[in-house]
Design a protein around this motif. Structure first.
Motif: not given
Lengths: 181, 181
Positions: A81-88
Protein backbone atom coordinates in the motif's frame (compact mmCIF):
# COMPACT_ATOMS: atom_id res chain seq x y z
CA UNK A 1 5.55 -6.23 31.71
CA UNK A 2 6.94 -3.91 34.39
CA UNK A 3 9.92 -4.87 36.48
CA UNK A 4 9.47 -3.61 40.02
CA UNK A 5 12.54 -1.69 41.04
CA UNK A 6 13.68 -1.46 37.45
CA UNK A 7 13.73 1.64 35.29
CA UNK A 8 13.06 -0.20 32.07
CA UNK A 9 9.96 -1.77 30.61
CA UNK A 10 10.33 -5.04 28.73
CA UNK A 11 8.29 -5.34 25.54
CA UNK A 12 8.20 -8.21 23.08
CA UNK A 13 6.92 -7.81 19.51
CA UNK A 14 7.13 -10.95 17.38
CA UNK A 15 10.49 -12.44 18.27
CA UNK A 16 12.12 -9.13 19.21
CA UNK A 17 12.36 -8.07 22.85
CA UNK A 18 13.40 -4.61 23.96
CA UNK A 19 13.89 -2.98 27.32
CA UNK A 20 12.26 0.38 26.69
CA UNK A 21 14.08 3.20 28.42
CA UNK A 22 11.98 5.37 30.69
CA UNK A 23 12.25 9.08 31.31
CA UNK A 24 11.20 10.90 34.42
CA UNK A 25 8.39 13.37 33.74
CA UNK A 26 7.74 15.80 36.56
CA UNK A 27 6.25 14.19 39.63
CA UNK A 28 4.08 11.67 37.78
CA UNK A 29 6.76 9.01 37.48
CA UNK A 30 8.70 7.50 34.62
CA UNK A 31 7.31 7.32 31.10
CA UNK A 32 8.37 4.44 28.83
CA UNK A 33 9.82 5.59 25.55
CA UNK A 34 9.31 3.78 22.24
CA UNK A 35 12.10 4.42 19.76
CA UNK A 36 11.88 2.99 16.28
CA UNK A 37 14.50 5.37 14.93
CA UNK A 38 17.85 3.61 15.02
CA UNK A 39 16.34 0.15 15.51
CA UNK A 40 15.50 -1.53 12.20
CA UNK A 41 14.99 -4.95 13.83
CA UNK A 42 12.33 -3.68 16.22
CA UNK A 43 10.73 -1.62 13.44
CA UNK A 44 10.49 -4.67 11.18
CA UNK A 45 8.97 -6.80 13.93
CA UNK A 46 6.31 -4.17 14.58
CA UNK A 47 5.52 -3.77 10.88
CA UNK A 48 5.20 -7.52 10.44
CA UNK A 49 2.85 -7.78 13.43
CA UNK A 50 0.77 -4.81 12.25
CA UNK A 51 0.41 -6.14 8.71
CA UNK A 52 -2.62 -8.41 9.40
CA UNK A 53 -4.26 -5.61 11.39
CA UNK A 54 -4.57 -3.21 8.45
CA UNK A 55 -8.32 -2.68 8.00
CA UNK A 56 -9.74 -4.47 4.95
CA UNK A 57 -10.35 -2.15 2.03
CA UNK A 58 -7.47 0.17 2.92
CA UNK A 59 -6.00 1.75 -0.21
CA UNK A 60 -3.49 4.14 1.32
CA UNK A 61 -1.61 4.78 4.57
CA UNK A 62 -1.12 8.20 6.17
CA UNK A 63 1.43 8.92 8.87
CA UNK A 64 3.23 11.89 10.36
CA UNK A 65 6.90 12.65 11.06
CA UNK A 66 9.15 11.64 12.80
CA UNK A 67 9.27 8.49 14.89
CA UNK A 68 6.79 6.52 12.78
CA UNK A 69 8.60 7.05 9.47
CA UNK A 70 10.63 3.83 9.26
CA UNK A 71 7.58 1.93 10.53
CA UNK A 72 5.26 3.41 7.90
CA UNK A 73 7.87 2.75 5.22
CA UNK A 74 8.10 -0.93 6.24
CA UNK A 75 4.36 -1.31 6.47
CA UNK A 76 3.99 0.21 3.02
CA UNK A 77 6.69 -2.06 1.64
CA UNK A 78 5.23 -5.23 3.17
CA UNK A 79 1.58 -4.44 2.37
CA UNK A 80 2.14 -2.97 -1.07
CA UNK A 81 0.00 0.00 0.00
CA UNK A 82 1.36 3.46 -0.81
CA UNK A 83 1.89 5.87 2.08
CA UNK A 84 1.74 9.61 2.55
CA UNK A 85 3.53 11.68 5.19
CA UNK A 86 2.26 14.80 6.94
CA UNK A 87 4.91 17.17 8.30
CA UNK A 88 5.01 19.16 11.52
CA UNK A 89 6.33 22.30 9.96
CA UNK A 90 6.01 24.11 6.71
CA UNK A 91 8.62 23.21 4.12
CA UNK A 92 9.65 25.86 1.66
CA UNK A 93 8.81 23.66 -1.31
CA UNK A 94 5.20 22.99 -0.32
CA UNK A 95 2.47 23.84 -2.81
CA UNK A 96 -0.98 24.68 -1.48
CA UNK A 97 -0.52 22.61 1.68
CA UNK A 98 -3.41 21.62 3.90
CA UNK A 99 -2.79 23.05 7.37
CA UNK A 100 -4.36 21.35 10.35
CA UNK A 101 -4.09 22.17 14.05
CA UNK A 102 -3.71 19.31 16.50
CA UNK A 103 -6.24 19.45 19.34
CA UNK A 104 -3.77 18.53 22.06
CA UNK A 105 -4.03 19.11 25.77
CA UNK A 106 -1.12 16.98 26.87
CA UNK A 107 1.52 18.80 24.90
CA UNK A 108 0.67 22.17 26.36
CA UNK A 109 1.66 23.65 23.03
CA UNK A 110 -0.46 23.81 19.92
CA UNK A 111 1.00 21.73 17.13
CA UNK A 112 0.23 22.09 13.45
CA UNK A 113 0.34 19.49 10.70
CA UNK A 114 1.23 20.35 7.11
CA UNK A 115 0.28 18.18 4.17
CA UNK A 116 1.82 19.19 0.87
CA UNK A 117 -0.75 19.71 -1.88
CA UNK A 118 0.52 17.01 -4.27
CA UNK A 119 0.43 14.49 -1.41
CA UNK A 120 -3.06 15.57 -0.35
CA UNK A 121 -4.14 14.91 -3.93
CA UNK A 122 -3.00 11.29 -3.56
CA UNK A 123 -5.58 10.77 -0.78
CA UNK A 124 -8.55 11.95 -2.82
CA UNK A 125 -11.23 9.29 -3.16
CA UNK A 126 -9.14 6.75 -1.24
CA UNK A 127 -9.83 4.71 1.88
CA UNK A 128 -6.98 5.74 4.15
CA UNK A 129 -5.66 4.10 7.32
CA UNK A 130 -3.88 6.37 9.80
CA UNK A 131 -0.59 4.79 10.96
CA UNK A 132 1.32 5.85 14.06
CA UNK A 133 3.99 4.47 16.35
CA UNK A 134 2.32 5.43 19.62
CA UNK A 135 -1.12 6.93 20.23
CA UNK A 136 -1.57 8.74 23.52
CA UNK A 137 -4.39 11.29 23.66
CA UNK A 138 -5.34 10.64 20.06
CA UNK A 139 -5.12 14.32 19.16
CA UNK A 140 -2.62 13.78 16.38
CA UNK A 141 -4.68 10.88 15.00
CA UNK A 142 -7.76 13.12 14.91
CA UNK A 143 -5.84 15.83 13.08
CA UNK A 144 -4.60 13.27 10.55
CA UNK A 145 -8.17 12.02 10.07
CA UNK A 146 -9.29 15.59 9.46
CA UNK A 147 -6.59 15.92 6.80
CA UNK A 148 -7.89 12.77 5.10
CA UNK A 149 -11.42 14.14 5.00
CA UNK A 150 -10.33 17.57 3.83
CA UNK A 151 -8.29 15.92 1.06
CA UNK A 152 -11.39 14.09 -0.14
CA UNK A 153 -10.58 10.67 1.26
CA UNK A 154 -12.28 8.54 3.89
CA UNK A 155 -10.75 7.12 7.06
CA UNK A 156 -10.58 3.32 6.96
CA UNK A 157 -9.18 3.01 10.46
CA UNK A 158 -6.55 3.92 13.03
CA UNK A 159 -3.55 1.63 13.43
CA UNK A 160 -0.68 2.03 15.90
CA UNK A 161 2.10 -0.11 17.27
CA UNK A 162 1.33 0.98 20.83
CA UNK A 163 -1.50 2.58 22.76
CA UNK A 164 -0.34 4.62 25.71
CA UNK A 165 -3.26 6.56 27.15
CA UNK A 166 -6.99 6.90 27.25
CA UNK A 167 -7.85 7.79 23.69
CA UNK A 168 -11.49 7.21 22.76
CA UNK A 169 -10.48 6.42 19.18
CA UNK A 170 -11.40 3.02 17.69
CA UNK A 171 -7.69 2.27 17.66
CA UNK A 172 -6.18 -1.00 16.45
CA UNK A 173 -2.85 -1.65 18.16
CA UNK A 174 -0.36 -4.33 19.07
CA UNK A 175 0.08 -3.63 22.75
CA UNK A 176 -0.92 -1.18 25.43
CA UNK A 177 1.86 0.51 27.35
CA UNK A 178 1.45 2.06 30.79
CA UNK A 179 1.61 5.84 30.77
CA UNK A 180 3.93 5.73 33.74
CA UNK A 181 5.73 2.99 35.64
CA UNK B 1 18.51 13.68 -17.48
CA UNK B 2 16.80 17.03 -17.97
CA UNK B 3 13.83 17.45 -20.23
CA UNK B 4 14.01 20.81 -21.98
CA UNK B 5 10.73 22.56 -21.55
CA UNK B 6 9.72 20.18 -18.81
CA UNK B 7 9.49 20.99 -15.15
CA UNK B 8 10.47 17.54 -13.98
CA UNK B 9 13.78 15.72 -13.81
CA UNK B 10 13.85 12.03 -14.63
CA UNK B 11 16.04 9.89 -12.40
CA UNK B 12 16.54 6.13 -12.51
CA UNK B 13 17.92 4.16 -9.56
CA UNK B 14 18.14 0.43 -10.10
CA UNK B 15 14.92 -0.43 -11.90
CA UNK B 16 12.91 2.43 -10.44
CA UNK B 17 12.40 5.64 -12.41
CA UNK B 18 10.95 8.81 -10.95
CA UNK B 19 10.15 12.21 -12.36
CA UNK B 20 11.44 14.42 -9.57
CA UNK B 21 9.25 17.45 -9.02
CA UNK B 22 11.02 20.78 -9.13
CA UNK B 23 10.32 23.89 -7.12
CA UNK B 24 11.05 27.43 -8.15
CA UNK B 25 13.59 29.09 -5.86
CA UNK B 26 13.85 32.82 -6.29
CA UNK B 27 15.39 33.88 -9.58
CA UNK B 28 17.87 31.02 -9.82
CA UNK B 29 15.54 28.58 -11.48
CA UNK B 30 13.88 25.33 -10.48
CA UNK B 31 15.44 22.99 -7.95
CA UNK B 32 14.77 19.25 -8.27
CA UNK B 33 13.35 17.73 -5.12
CA UNK B 34 14.18 14.23 -3.89
CA UNK B 35 11.45 12.74 -1.73
CA UNK B 36 11.97 9.37 -0.11
CA UNK B 37 9.16 9.92 2.37
CA UNK B 38 6.03 8.32 1.00
CA UNK B 39 7.87 6.29 -1.64
CA UNK B 40 9.02 2.91 -0.30
CA UNK B 41 9.83 1.58 -3.76
CA UNK B 42 12.25 4.42 -4.57
CA UNK B 43 13.73 4.20 -1.05
CA UNK B 44 14.38 0.48 -1.44
CA UNK B 45 15.99 0.94 -4.84
CA UNK B 46 18.34 3.59 -3.45
CA UNK B 47 19.23 1.47 -0.40
CA UNK B 48 19.96 -1.53 -2.60
CA UNK B 49 22.20 0.55 -4.87
CA UNK B 50 24.00 2.15 -1.92
CA UNK B 51 24.65 -1.17 -0.17
CA UNK B 52 27.87 -2.05 -2.08
CA UNK B 53 29.12 1.51 -1.60
CA UNK B 54 29.29 1.32 2.20
CA UNK B 55 32.98 1.81 3.05
CA UNK B 56 34.72 -1.42 4.16
CA UNK B 57 35.18 -1.62 7.90
CA UNK B 58 32.05 0.38 8.69
CA UNK B 59 30.55 -0.74 12.00
CA UNK B 60 27.73 1.79 12.38
CA UNK B 61 25.66 4.25 10.32
CA UNK B 62 24.75 7.77 11.40
CA UNK B 63 22.02 9.84 9.79
CA UNK B 64 19.86 12.83 10.60
CA UNK B 65 16.12 13.44 10.47
CA UNK B 66 13.90 13.64 8.42
CA UNK B 67 14.03 12.73 4.73
CA UNK B 68 16.78 10.14 5.07
CA UNK B 69 15.07 8.11 7.80
CA UNK B 70 13.41 5.40 5.69
CA UNK B 71 16.59 5.18 3.60
CA UNK B 72 18.84 4.76 6.64
CA UNK B 73 16.43 2.18 8.06
CA UNK B 74 16.55 0.16 4.83
CA UNK B 75 20.32 0.43 4.55
CA UNK B 76 20.65 -0.75 8.14
CA UNK B 77 18.26 -3.62 7.51
CA UNK B 78 19.99 -4.74 4.32
CA UNK B 79 23.57 -4.33 5.58
CA UNK B 80 23.00 -5.61 9.11
CA UNK B 81 24.77 -2.49 10.41
CA UNK B 82 23.07 -0.65 13.27
CA UNK B 83 22.17 3.00 12.74
CA UNK B 84 21.90 6.06 14.90
CA UNK B 85 19.79 9.17 14.26
CA UNK B 86 20.64 12.76 15.14
CA UNK B 87 17.70 15.13 15.62
CA UNK B 88 17.26 18.74 14.58
CA UNK B 89 15.69 19.85 17.79
CA UNK B 90 15.95 19.02 21.43
CA UNK B 91 13.54 16.34 22.63
CA UNK B 92 12.35 16.52 26.21
CA UNK B 93 13.53 13.00 26.92
CA UNK B 94 17.15 13.54 25.90
CA UNK B 95 19.86 12.79 28.42
CA UNK B 96 23.16 14.68 28.16
CA UNK B 97 22.79 15.22 24.39
CA UNK B 98 25.66 16.31 22.21
CA UNK B 99 24.75 19.63 20.58
CA UNK B 100 26.37 20.56 17.30
CA UNK B 101 25.87 23.61 15.11
CA UNK B 102 25.69 23.13 11.36
CA UNK B 103 28.06 25.42 9.45
CA UNK B 104 25.58 26.31 6.72
CA UNK B 105 25.62 29.24 4.38
CA UNK B 106 22.91 28.12 2.02
CA UNK B 107 20.16 27.85 4.60
CA UNK B 108 20.59 31.37 5.83
CA UNK B 109 19.61 30.13 9.25
CA UNK B 110 21.83 28.38 11.75
CA UNK B 111 20.73 24.82 12.33
CA UNK B 112 21.60 22.70 15.32
CA UNK B 113 21.89 18.93 15.60
CA UNK B 114 21.06 17.05 18.80
CA UNK B 115 22.36 13.57 19.54
CA UNK B 116 20.85 11.93 22.60
CA UNK B 117 23.46 10.73 25.11
CA UNK B 118 22.58 7.03 24.97
CA UNK B 119 22.83 7.10 21.18
CA UNK B 120 26.13 8.98 21.27
CA UNK B 121 27.42 6.20 23.52
CA UNK B 122 26.68 3.67 20.76
CA UNK B 123 29.17 5.46 18.47
CA UNK B 124 32.09 5.27 20.89
CA UNK B 125 35.05 3.37 19.48
CA UNK B 126 33.16 2.60 16.27
CA UNK B 127 33.94 3.25 12.62
CA UNK B 128 30.90 5.23 11.50
CA UNK B 129 29.64 6.03 8.00
CA UNK B 130 27.54 9.17 7.61
CA UNK B 131 24.38 8.44 5.56
CA UNK B 132 22.25 11.11 3.89
CA UNK B 133 19.65 11.35 1.17
CA UNK B 134 21.07 14.44 -0.53
CA UNK B 135 24.29 16.31 0.17
CA UNK B 136 24.42 19.90 -1.01
CA UNK B 137 26.95 22.17 0.71
CA UNK B 138 28.10 19.37 2.96
CA UNK B 139 27.53 21.43 6.11
CA UNK B 140 25.21 18.89 7.69
CA UNK B 141 27.62 16.06 6.83
CA UNK B 142 30.43 17.96 8.54
CA UNK B 143 28.34 18.50 11.64
CA UNK B 144 27.47 14.80 11.73
CA UNK B 145 31.17 13.94 11.40
CA UNK B 146 31.94 16.27 14.29
CA UNK B 147 29.32 14.43 16.37
CA UNK B 148 31.01 11.12 15.56
CA UNK B 149 34.38 12.43 16.71
CA UNK B 150 32.97 14.03 19.84
CA UNK B 151 31.23 10.75 20.68
CA UNK B 152 34.56 8.92 20.49
CA UNK B 153 34.06 7.28 17.10
CA UNK B 154 35.88 7.68 13.80
CA UNK B 155 34.39 8.62 10.44
CA UNK B 156 34.63 5.74 7.95
CA UNK B 157 33.12 7.73 5.10
CA UNK B 158 30.31 9.84 3.68
CA UNK B 159 27.55 8.11 1.71
CA UNK B 160 24.56 9.76 0.06
CA UNK B 161 21.98 8.82 -2.52
CA UNK B 162 22.47 12.09 -4.39
CA UNK B 163 25.03 14.85 -4.60
CA UNK B 164 23.55 18.21 -5.45
CA UNK B 165 26.16 20.92 -5.08
CA UNK B 166 29.84 21.64 -4.76
CA UNK B 167 30.74 19.99 -1.51
CA UNK B 168 34.46 19.33 -1.05
CA UNK B 169 33.69 16.23 1.00
CA UNK B 170 35.04 12.85 -0.15
CA UNK B 171 31.43 11.86 -0.79
CA UNK B 172 30.34 8.49 -2.15
CA UNK B 173 27.03 8.81 -4.00
CA UNK B 174 24.80 7.20 -6.60
CA UNK B 175 24.13 10.15 -8.85
CA UNK B 176 24.74 13.85 -9.14
CA UNK B 177 21.71 16.09 -9.54
CA UNK B 178 21.82 19.56 -11.02
CA UNK B 179 21.26 22.30 -8.46
CA UNK B 180 18.83 23.97 -10.80
CA UNK B 181 17.26 23.06 -14.11
Amino acid sequence: MTFPGSQALRVTVGDVTRELPTVRVGAVGRVPLVEFLGDSEFTNAAAEAMLPLIPPGTEMLLTVVTNALPLAHELSDRSGLPYVVARKKRRTYMQDPLIQDVPSLTLGVAETLWLDGPHAARLKGKRVTIVQDVVASGGTAQALARLVTRAGGTVAGYLAAFKQGDSALPLIYLQELPQTI
